[in-house]
Design an enzyme around this catalytic site. Structure first.
Site, mmCIF file in Angstrom:
data_model
loop_
_atom_site.group_PDB
_atom_site.id
_atom_site.type_symbol
_atom_site.label_atom_id
_atom_site.label_comp_id
_atom_site.label_asym_id
_atom_site.label_seq_id
_atom_site.Cartn_x
_atom_site.Cartn_y
_atom_site.Cartn_z
ATOM 1 C CG ASP A 132 30.504 -14.711 -24.244
ATOM 2 O OD1 ASP A 132 31.443 -14.820 -25.254
ATOM 3 O OD2 ASP A 132 30.945 -14.274 -23.182
ATOM 4 N N GLY A 161 30.496 -14.267 -16.504
ATOM 5 C CA GLY A 161 29.432 -14.297 -15.399
ATOM 6 C C GLY A 161 28.120 -13.945 -16.037
ATOM 7 C CB VAL A 162 27.436 -11.481 -18.975
ATOM 8 C CG1 VAL A 162 26.250 -11.154 -19.953
ATOM 9 C CG2 VAL A 162 27.926 -10.401 -18.418
ATOM 10 C CG ASP A 193 24.511 -13.775 -13.238
ATOM 11 O OD1 ASP A 193 24.674 -14.798 -12.690
ATOM 12 O OD2 ASP A 193 25.131 -12.677 -13.019
ATOM 13 C CB THR A 247 35.015 -19.315 -20.424
ATOM 14 O OG1 THR A 247 34.328 -18.325 -20.680
ATOM 15 C CG2 THR A 247 34.489 -20.892 -20.652
ATOM 16 C CE LYS A 282 23.732 -13.233 -5.469
ATOM 17 N NZ LYS A 282 23.864 -12.114 -4.456
ATOM 18 C CB ALA A 335 45.522 -19.552 -21.061
ATOM 19 C CD GLU A 360 33.407 -9.884 -7.364
ATOM 20 O OE1 GLU A 360 33.432 -10.190 -6.248
ATOM 21 O OE2 GLU A 360 32.344 -9.688 -7.925
HETATM 22 N N1 LIG Z 1 25.498 -15.022 -9.975
HETATM 23 C C1 LIG Z 1 26.633 -14.526 -9.483
HETATM 24 O O1 LIG Z 1 26.720 -15.100 -8.125
HETATM 25 C C2 LIG Z 1 27.750 -13.789 -9.941
HETATM 26 C C3 LIG Z 1 28.862 -13.890 -9.281
HETATM 27 C C4 LIG Z 1 29.997 -13.041 -9.923
HETATM 28 C C5 LIG Z 1 29.687 -12.084 -11.004
HETATM 29 N N2 LIG Z 1 28.442 -12.196 -11.558
HETATM 30 C C6 LIG Z 1 28.013 -11.359 -12.850
HETATM 31 O O2 LIG Z 1 29.034 -11.894 -13.877
HETATM 32 C C7 LIG Z 1 29.362 -10.813 -14.554
HETATM 33 C C8 LIG Z 1 30.681 -10.532 -14.803
HETATM 34 O O3 LIG Z 1 31.156 -11.693 -15.276
HETATM 35 P P1 LIG Z 1 32.547 -11.438 -16.202
HETATM 36 O O4 LIG Z 1 33.407 -10.752 -15.531
HETATM 37 O O5 LIG Z 1 32.643 -13.067 -16.356
HETATM 38 O O6 LIG Z 1 32.126 -10.839 -17.367
HETATM 39 P P2 LIG Z 1 31.753 -11.285 -18.986
HETATM 40 O O7 LIG Z 1 30.650 -12.545 -18.770
HETATM 41 O O8 LIG Z 1 31.054 -10.092 -19.494
HETATM 42 O O9 LIG Z 1 32.921 -11.688 -19.480
HETATM 43 C C9 LIG Z 1 34.079 -10.820 -19.869
HETATM 44 C C10 LIG Z 1 34.302 -10.916 -21.367
HETATM 45 O O10 LIG Z 1 35.288 -12.011 -21.336
HETATM 46 C C11 LIG Z 1 35.076 -12.859 -22.635
HETATM 47 N N3 LIG Z 1 35.394 -14.101 -22.537
HETATM 48 C C12 LIG Z 1 34.722 -15.106 -21.815
HETATM 49 N N4 LIG Z 1 35.617 -16.030 -21.643
HETATM 50 C C13 LIG Z 1 36.746 -15.862 -22.391
HETATM 51 C C14 LIG Z 1 37.965 -16.500 -22.534
HETATM 52 N N5 LIG Z 1 38.045 -17.772 -21.853
HETATM 53 N N6 LIG Z 1 38.630 -15.959 -23.207
HETATM 54 C C15 LIG Z 1 38.760 -14.585 -23.813
HETATM 55 N N7 LIG Z 1 37.572 -13.889 -23.506
HETATM 56 C C16 LIG Z 1 36.611 -14.671 -22.860
HETATM 57 C C17 LIG Z 1 33.413 -12.524 -22.862
HETATM 58 O O11 LIG Z 1 32.906 -12.771 -24.126
HETATM 59 C C18 LIG Z 1 33.349 -10.919 -22.324
HETATM 60 O O12 LIG Z 1 33.834 -10.182 -23.445
HETATM 61 C C19 LIG Z 1 28.479 -9.434 -13.908
HETATM 62 O O13 LIG Z 1 27.174 -8.913 -14.609
HETATM 63 C C20 LIG Z 1 28.466 -10.055 -12.633
HETATM 64 O O14 LIG Z 1 27.149 -9.522 -11.898
HETATM 65 C C21 LIG Z 1 27.266 -12.940 -11.100
HETATM 66 O O1 LIG Z 2 28.617 -9.871 -7.738
HETATM 67 C C1 LIG Z 2 28.014 -10.735 -7.413
HETATM 68 C C2 LIG Z 2 26.853 -11.333 -7.650
HETATM 69 O O2 LIG Z 2 26.341 -10.734 -8.913
HETATM 70 C C3 LIG Z 2 29.040 -11.350 -6.224
HETATM 71 O O3 LIG Z 2 30.362 -11.142 -6.394
HETATM 72 C C4 LIG Z 2 28.900 -11.077 -4.689
HETATM 73 O O4 LIG Z 2 29.376 -11.997 -4.002
HETATM 74 C C5 LIG Z 2 27.589 -10.820 -4.131
HETATM 75 O O5 LIG Z 2 26.813 -11.920 -4.591
HETATM 76 C C6 LIG Z 2 26.815 -9.627 -4.618
HETATM 77 O O6 LIG Z 2 27.385 -8.565 -3.516
HETATM 78 C C7 LIG Z 2 25.231 -9.359 -4.399
HETATM 79 O O7 LIG Z 2 24.841 -9.261 -5.549
HETATM 80 P P1 LIG Z 2 23.244 -8.900 -5.707
HETATM 81 O O8 LIG Z 2 22.275 -9.620 -4.490
HETATM 82 O O9 LIG Z 2 23.303 -7.410 -5.650
HETATM 83 O O10 LIG Z 2 23.013 -9.431 -7.145
HETATM 84 CO CO LIG Z 3 30.431 -9.246 -7.755
#
Ligand SMILES: NC(=O)c1ccc[n+]([C@@H]2O[C@H](COP(=O)([O-])OP(=O)(O)OC[C@H]3O[C@@H](n4cnc5c(N)ncnc54)[C@H](O)[C@@H]3O)[C@@H](O)[C@H]2O)c1
Ligand SMILES: O=C(CO)[C@@H](O)[C@H](O)[C@H](O)[C@H](O)COP(=O)(O)O
Ligand SMILES: [Co+2]
Length: 429
Positions: free
Chosen positions: A99, A163-164, A167, A187, A200, A229, A242
């Site tokens: 990203d 995570g974005v 996903d 990261t 997922k 970091a 989380e």
């Molecule tokens: N598939 C799954 O099981 C699962 C589990 C947990 C979360 N998720 C999803 O993940 C998303 C949240 O993830 P997130 O909190 O990582 O958010 P994100 O991906 O939006 O990242 C957060 C921010 O940090 C920045 N960034 C990334 N790495 C960096 C680094 N090393 N240094 C500085 N900036 C950095 C990104 O550019 C972004 O602006 C949610 O949409 C959630 O649903 C999915």
């Molecule tokens: O947020 C997520 C996944 O997006 C995880 O933290 C979490 O442990 C679980 O997988 C979510 O509660 C369930 O996610 P979902 O089925 O609503 O997408």
């Molecule tokens: Co979650």
């Protein structure tokens, strides 16, 4: 032969209306009992079935998901990031998906890494933030796969980011050629402790979180703790949201670490560089305990055949709030509030002590997270959110509540007035 529905007296095995051809129905007019008609129909059908072909395919899939801590991941001397999962031969150009912030911070190192190793790669940068978790971005990735000639197995893409981007790219990889392997490099703290072991992927759709998505775990996930970091404090706090979930549902020692070292974990980004945390290595312990807890829960129910999932704790009311508040609330921030909301319900039911509830509020605050948001007092939104979550859980509440820190119980009888009570409590925080 015309079909006409006759409600026959069910023989032993037949419990509902049986569609009986009209010539049998005519028999009814000739005074044959419905029971005799149904039996005759069943017998003739059975005779016919003997001559009909019938095929049942049963198969199962062995899944091995490697999640490895890999220090010095971007050191060109370390071959790990460039390796093909399973040890196959690289056979073309691989797409490296990041990203925009990852590009800004690590872009040069990533390029140096692959060029020093002589790997054939192409780069794609996506916009950051949950509002970009869209099907359009999935299609952008798929177009780039086409452009560079991504193959079925020989050119697995590498996804580096939070995570974005994980996903979105995970969904692209599952759709492309009906599924190609990829390498995941989280990261963010949230990506490293939660998304890292998940099968997922998904994107938001029509205002609903993760409404489109699949299960398609990448064979390899590589975690280098030093990569986080550079995270802004707020992103570390969100990731700790989380970790708090995991602590509350099954790990009282993890809770203790968060409670005691919360501020240091944030300021040091879990690097264990400060004088206080470097001793007990709180950062390393928090990361390991959170990943271990998640891995234990997912391994036994990876495809979510069982919808009673304690890892959904804090994710019952938060999806509605999070989506309504976008982009103001980060995922982990909303989850922490969702955790507290259900802790309040637990305490109001007399399942959790007031002392434990106070400890949870204190811990949330020590990690620098806000315990509440005005939307957690919006009763209409919360009730609507629960209704959608119930649809997601197969029509049941399957609501995890706490009986202690680290101990849970499922309930199915949450009432509107309990939601109202907790919402009122959150509003007074
Ligand atoms: N598939 C799954 O099981 C699962 C589990 C947990 C979360 N998720 C999803 O993940 C998303 C949240 O993830 P997130 O909190 O990582 O958010 P994100 O991906 O939006 O990242 C957060 C921010 O940090 C920045 N960034 C990334 N790495 C960096 C680094 N090393 N240094 C500085 N900036 C950095 C990104 O550019 C972004 O602006 C949610 O949409 C959630 O649903 C999915
Ligand atoms: O947020 C997520 C996944 O997006 C995880 O933290 C979490 O442990 C679980 O997988 C979510 O509660 C369930 O996610 P979902 O089925 O609503 O997408
Ligand atoms: Co979650």
């Amino acid at each position: 032969m015309g079909l006409q529905t006759v409600v026959a007296q069910p023989p032993q095995a037949v419990r509902h209306a049986v569609a009986i051809p009209s010539e049998y129905a005519e028999g009814a007019e000739h005074g044959l009992s419905r029971r005799i008609i149904a039996n005759r129909f069943e017998e003739e059908t059975r005779n016919m079935m003997d001559k009909l072909g019938h095929w049942t395919l049963r198969t199962s899939q062995d899944v091995e998901i490697e999640v490895s801590e890999t220090p010095r991941l971007l050191d060109p001397a370390n071959p790990r990031l460039a390796q093909i999962p399973g040890g196959g031969e690289e056979s073309g150009t691989r797409l490296v998906i990041v990203d925009e912030h990852v590009e800004e911070i690590f872009g040069q190192r990533i390029r140096e890494y692959f060029s020093t190793r002589g790997a054939q790669v192409s780069y794609l940068t996506l916009p950051a933030g949950d509002e970009h978790k869209t099907i359009d971005n999935v299609l952008r990735i798929a177009s780039r796969f086409n452009e560079i000639g991504t193959e079925r197995t020989g050119t697995p893409p590498i996804v580096m980011g939070g995570g974005v981007v994980q996903d979105v790219a995970g969904l692209a990889a599952t759709l492309y050629r009906r599924g190609i392997p990829y390498v995941r490099v989280p990261t963010t703290l949230l990506g490293q402790i939660d998304g890292s072991v998940s099968a997922k992927n998904g994107v938001n759709f029509e205002g609903f979180r993760n409404r489109l998505g699949t299960f398609n775990p990448p064979p390899v996930t590589l975690i280098d703790r030093t990569l986080i970091a550079s995270l802004p404090e707020r992103q570390v706090q969100s990731g700790l949201g989380e970790a708090l979930k995991m602590a509350l549902i099954k790990d009282a020692e993890l809770f203790r670490l968060l409670e005691e070292y919360g501020p240091d974990l944030v300021s040091e980004r879990l690097q264990d560089t400060g004088p206080r945390t470097s001793g007990p290595e709180a950062g390393r312990q928090v990361m390991h305990r959170a990943i271990t807890g998640m891995a234990e829960e997912l391994e036994k129910n990876l495809w979510e055949r069982d919808l009673l999932r304690i890892v959904d704790y804090g994710h019952t009311f938060s999806p509605a709030v999070e989506m309504r508040a976008l982009p103001d609330l980060l995922h982990g921030e909303a989850v922490a509030m969702g955790c507290l909301f259900c802790a309040v319900i637990s305490a109001h039911r007399g399942l959790l002590s007031q002392e434990d509830l106070d400890r949870i509020v204190g811990c949330v605050r020590r990690m620098g997270l806000h315990p509440s948001h005005p939307m957690f007092s919006d009763v209409a939104l919360l009730r609507k959110g629960l209704a959608d979550t119930v649809r997601h859980r197969g029509g049941a509440q399957h609501l995890t509540l706490l009986t202690d820190i680290g101990q849970t119980v499922f309930v199915e009888d949450l009432t509107d007035s309990e939601i109202d009570g907790a919402a009122h409590w959150m509003g007074a925080l």
